[in-house]
Design a protein around this motif. Structure first.
Motif, PDB file in Angstrom:
ATOM      1  N   ARG A  87    -106.177  83.448  13.845  1.00  0.00           N
ATOM      2  CA  ARG A  87    -106.978  82.354  13.265  1.00  0.00           C
ATOM      3  C   ARG A  87    -106.179  81.058  13.241  1.00  0.00           C
ATOM      4  NH1 ARG A  87    -108.687  86.662   9.800  1.00  0.00           N
ATOM      5  NH2 ARG A  87    -107.117  86.107   8.274  1.00  0.00           N
ATOM      6  N   THR A  88    -104.888  81.172  12.903  1.00  0.00           N
ATOM      7  CA  THR A  88    -104.036  79.981  12.895  1.00  0.00           C
ATOM      8  C   THR A  88    -103.902  79.413  14.301  1.00  0.00           C
ATOM      9  OG1 THR A  88    -102.786  80.943  11.060  1.00  0.00           O
ATOM     10  CG2 THR A  88    -101.765  79.095  12.222  1.00  0.00           C
ATOM     11  N   GLY A 100    -107.458  78.095  15.421  1.00  0.00           N
ATOM     12  CA  GLY A 100    -108.107  77.092  14.569  1.00  0.00           C
ATOM     13  C   GLY A 100    -109.562  77.391  14.292  1.00  0.00           C
ATOM     14  N   LYS A 101    -109.927  78.672  14.302  1.00  0.00           N
ATOM     15  CA  LYS A 101    -111.319  79.024  14.035  1.00  0.00           C
ATOM     16  C   LYS A 101    -111.402  80.473  13.538  1.00  0.00           C
ATOM     17  CE  LYS A 101    -112.192  80.185  18.880  1.00  0.00           C
ATOM     18  NZ  LYS A 101    -113.135  80.126  20.008  1.00  0.00           N
ATOM     19  N   VAL A 102    -112.546  80.802  12.962  1.00  0.00           N
ATOM     20  CA  VAL A 102    -112.711  82.125  12.369  1.00  0.00           C
ATOM     21  C   VAL A 102    -113.534  83.062  13.250  1.00  0.00           C
ATOM     22  CG1 VAL A 102    -112.439  81.274  10.014  1.00  0.00           C
ATOM     23  CG2 VAL A 102    -114.728  81.431  10.993  1.00  0.00           C
ATOM     24  N   TYR A 103    -113.902  82.578  14.454  1.00  0.00           N
ATOM     25  CA  TYR A 103    -114.574  83.440  15.427  1.00  0.00           C
ATOM     26  C   TYR A 103    -113.737  83.485  16.700  1.00  0.00           C
ATOM     27  CZ  TYR A 103    -118.741  82.918  12.521  1.00  0.00           C
ATOM     28  OH  TYR A 103    -119.640  82.926  11.488  1.00  0.00           O
ATOM     29  N   ILE A 159    -113.383  88.805  12.870  1.00  0.00           N
ATOM     30  CA  ILE A 159    -111.926  88.868  12.680  1.00  0.00           C
ATOM     31  C   ILE A 159    -111.558  88.621  11.214  1.00  0.00           C
ATOM     32  CG2 ILE A 159    -111.381  88.248  15.070  1.00  0.00           C
ATOM     33  CD1 ILE A 159    -110.744  85.394  14.065  1.00  0.00           C
ATOM     34  N   LEU A 160    -112.477  88.932  10.307  1.00  0.00           N
ATOM     35  CA  LEU A 160    -112.249  88.634   8.886  1.00  0.00           C
ATOM     36  C   LEU A 160    -112.149  89.865   7.995  1.00  0.00           C
ATOM     37  CD1 LEU A 160    -114.791  85.695   8.534  1.00  0.00           C
ATOM     38  CD2 LEU A 160    -112.298  85.507   8.486  1.00  0.00           C
ATOM     39  N   ARG A 164    -111.632  89.666   0.969  1.00  0.00           N
ATOM     40  CA  ARG A 164    -112.837  89.088   1.592  1.00  0.00           C
ATOM     41  C   ARG A 164    -113.971  90.116   1.624  1.00  0.00           C
ATOM     42  NH1 ARG A 164    -108.817  86.712   4.988  1.00  0.00           N
ATOM     43  NH2 ARG A 164    -109.031  88.370   6.513  1.00  0.00           N
ATOM     44  N   ARG A 219     -96.662  85.633  16.828  1.00  0.00           N
ATOM     45  CA  ARG A 219     -97.382  84.499  17.422  1.00  0.00           C
ATOM     46  C   ARG A 219     -97.257  84.489  18.939  1.00  0.00           C
ATOM     47  NH1 ARG A 219     -98.685  81.109  12.822  1.00  0.00           N
ATOM     48  NH2 ARG A 219     -97.360  81.671  11.072  1.00  0.00           N
ATOM     49  N   GLU A 248    -104.741  87.117  11.197  1.00  0.00           N
ATOM     50  CA  GLU A 248    -104.388  85.895  10.446  1.00  0.00           C
ATOM     51  C   GLU A 248    -103.577  84.930  11.303  1.00  0.00           C
ATOM     52  OE1 GLU A 248    -103.784  89.038   9.328  1.00  0.00           O
ATOM     53  OE2 GLU A 248    -101.777  89.223   8.438  1.00  0.00           O
ATOM     54  N   HIS A 249    -102.738  85.463  12.195  1.00  0.00           N
ATOM     55  CA  HIS A 249    -102.007  84.580  13.099  1.00  0.00           C
ATOM     56  C   HIS A 249    -102.921  84.072  14.220  1.00  0.00           C
ATOM     57  CE1 HIS A 249     -98.775  86.733  10.994  1.00  0.00           C
ATOM     58  NE2 HIS A 249     -98.076  85.644  11.185  1.00  0.00           N
ATOM     59  N   TYR A 284    -111.790  75.094  11.837  1.00  0.00           N
ATOM     60  CA  TYR A 284    -111.300  74.463  10.619  1.00  0.00           C
ATOM     61  C   TYR A 284    -110.246  73.422  10.904  1.00  0.00           C
ATOM     62  CZ  TYR A 284    -108.187  78.499  11.122  1.00  0.00           C
ATOM     63  OH  TYR A 284    -107.346  79.455  11.608  1.00  0.00           O
ATOM     64  N   VAL A 317    -120.906  84.057   8.698  1.00  0.00           N
ATOM     65  CA  VAL A 317    -120.397  83.308   7.551  1.00  0.00           C
ATOM     66  C   VAL A 317    -121.308  82.114   7.314  1.00  0.00           C
ATOM     67  CG1 VAL A 317    -118.436  82.031   6.598  1.00  0.00           C
ATOM     68  CG2 VAL A 317    -118.033  84.009   8.096  1.00  0.00           C
ATOM     69  N   LEU A 334    -107.297  82.547   4.543  1.00  0.00           N
ATOM     70  CA  LEU A 334    -107.504  82.856   5.967  1.00  0.00           C
ATOM     71  C   LEU A 334    -106.250  82.746   6.825  1.00  0.00           C
ATOM     72  CD1 LEU A 334    -110.857  80.910   6.445  1.00  0.00           C
ATOM     73  CD2 LEU A 334    -110.582  83.394   6.451  1.00  0.00           C
ATOM     74  N   GLY A 383    -117.373  77.385  12.532  1.00  0.00           N
ATOM     75  CA  GLY A 383    -116.268  78.322  12.355  1.00  0.00           C
ATOM     76  C   GLY A 383    -114.910  77.728  12.661  1.00  0.00           C
TER      77      GLY A 383
END
Lengths: 232, 232
Positions: A85-86, A89-92, A121-122, B85, A104, A82-83, B179, A173, B122, B177
């Motif tokens: 992804r932050t 800035g993406k889910v891959y 990573i989900l 999820r 972080r 989750e950190h 955001y 996704v 997310l 992917g």
């Protein structure tokens, strides 16, 4: 499998496959270049010094590796999806990306990836409850227990099971935010190279999922191989 | 803010806003219908019996609520976005969805949502490290500390900070992917109704993010209001 100890709990390290008896060494340290096999359905932990690289090989190509990392000497600092992804800035994630901890701080950089780069990573690690819902009877090997057993085998007790970096796991996704559980697109002999940005304990589970196609359409979990390369 | 105690750590409950001094009651219990305000930048915990409903009101409309839940009496069981999820097969949630715990047990059902239904599952809660990276000087209120302080205020110490259900947070995921961090699309007076599927401690943080537009383009954190309604 521990007969009579039911229900198994996703909160407890109650698995009993060989993961807990066969660490690569008492403290997870190894020598550069020495290859270690993670048998199908098991997990292993390895100590990786900052700047060193961990290579994970997928001999059969269709095997997913649930990957975790803890800061050496401070296991409350964990690799965090989750950190990450932050931070990204993406889910891959893919080659060139640096995955961060729950502080972080940079922890793992993907420096090389011979596969098409499809990873997840989900999704949470499989656990006893997951297999029960899929219809398994009794205990089923699972990545949450492999994570805990691999650490127990080298004398570390984690605070909880973090969300994993699922290497080679193919969970596309869709535009509507829905995803599918599909077979890996990696091929036999693919490997991924991870550089430790700080000294870590890395934990790998050869995912024992054999009730969905995440480990290939034949749903046959396979072994993984790993070794360390020293940094320049 | 605790002067001189630096660096603040995302692993510690080292914030000191009024969250820790102003629980709604010593054990987080309340009576049905009694309205409670979460002042801007603070957090609160509330005990919700199985079958009862928690209504969260967004008076200004642009305020994000970082939401968490722990099983009553068993705080190692937590509402889990990664397990949710997996359970739902999607990266968004909305009315009719049931969010699950790290034991994959139903915990929170979204039974009503007057907003357009844009929420996030997310992104990690903001914490000291996040604000440091954004350029904040000194301590900055954050949702991770609000979570811990709201629990400390009613005598509960969580094992870790789980990934939150970010109500009204608008993080659209693109086809690639990636955001964006954008302003909520909720409007003044919107509310969401959550039904507890088991007895829970629910924790809400009125997100103090004022360095990105997640709480509106004016980046002005605002208050939230909540109350309990008894189940039928």
């Amino acid at each position: 499998m521990t007969e009579g100890r039911t229900p198994h709990s996703p909160l407890l390290c109650d698995g009993s496959n060989a993961t807990v008896r066969n660490p690569i060494s008492p403290d997870g340290r190894t020598v550069p270049g020495e290859r270690h096999t993670i048998p199908a359905r098991e997990g292993r932990a390895v100590h990786v010094n900052a700047g060193d690289r961990l290579l994970i090989l997928n001999p059969k190509g269709h095997q997913v590796c649930d990957f975790f990392a803890l800061a050496y000497g401070s296991p409350a600092e964990m690799l965090s999806m989750e950190h990450t992804r932050t931070a990204l800035g993406k889910v891959y994630v893919g080659a060139g990306d640096t995955l961060v901890s729950n502080l972080r701080r940079p922890m793992i950089e993907i420096v090389e990836d011979t596969s098409p780069g499809t990873h997840d990573i989900l999704i949470a690690s499989c656990d006893h409850a997951r297999y029960q819902k899929l219809g398994a009877e009794g205990y089923h090997d699972n990545c949450a227990d492999n994570f805990r057993m691999a650490l127990k085998a080298i004398g570390i007790e984690p605070i909880h099971v973090p969300s994993p970096f699922n290497i080679w796991m193919n969970i596309p996704v869709g535009k509507d935010g829905r995803y599918a559980w599909t077979a890996p697109v990696s091929k036999p002999g693919d490997h991924i190279t991870l550089e430790a940005k700080q000294t870590c304990i890395c934990i790998m589970s050869a995912c024992p999922q054999d009730m969905t196609p995440v480990n290939g359409i034949d749903t046959e979990p396979a072994e993984l191989v790993f070794w360390i390369e020293e940094g320049a």
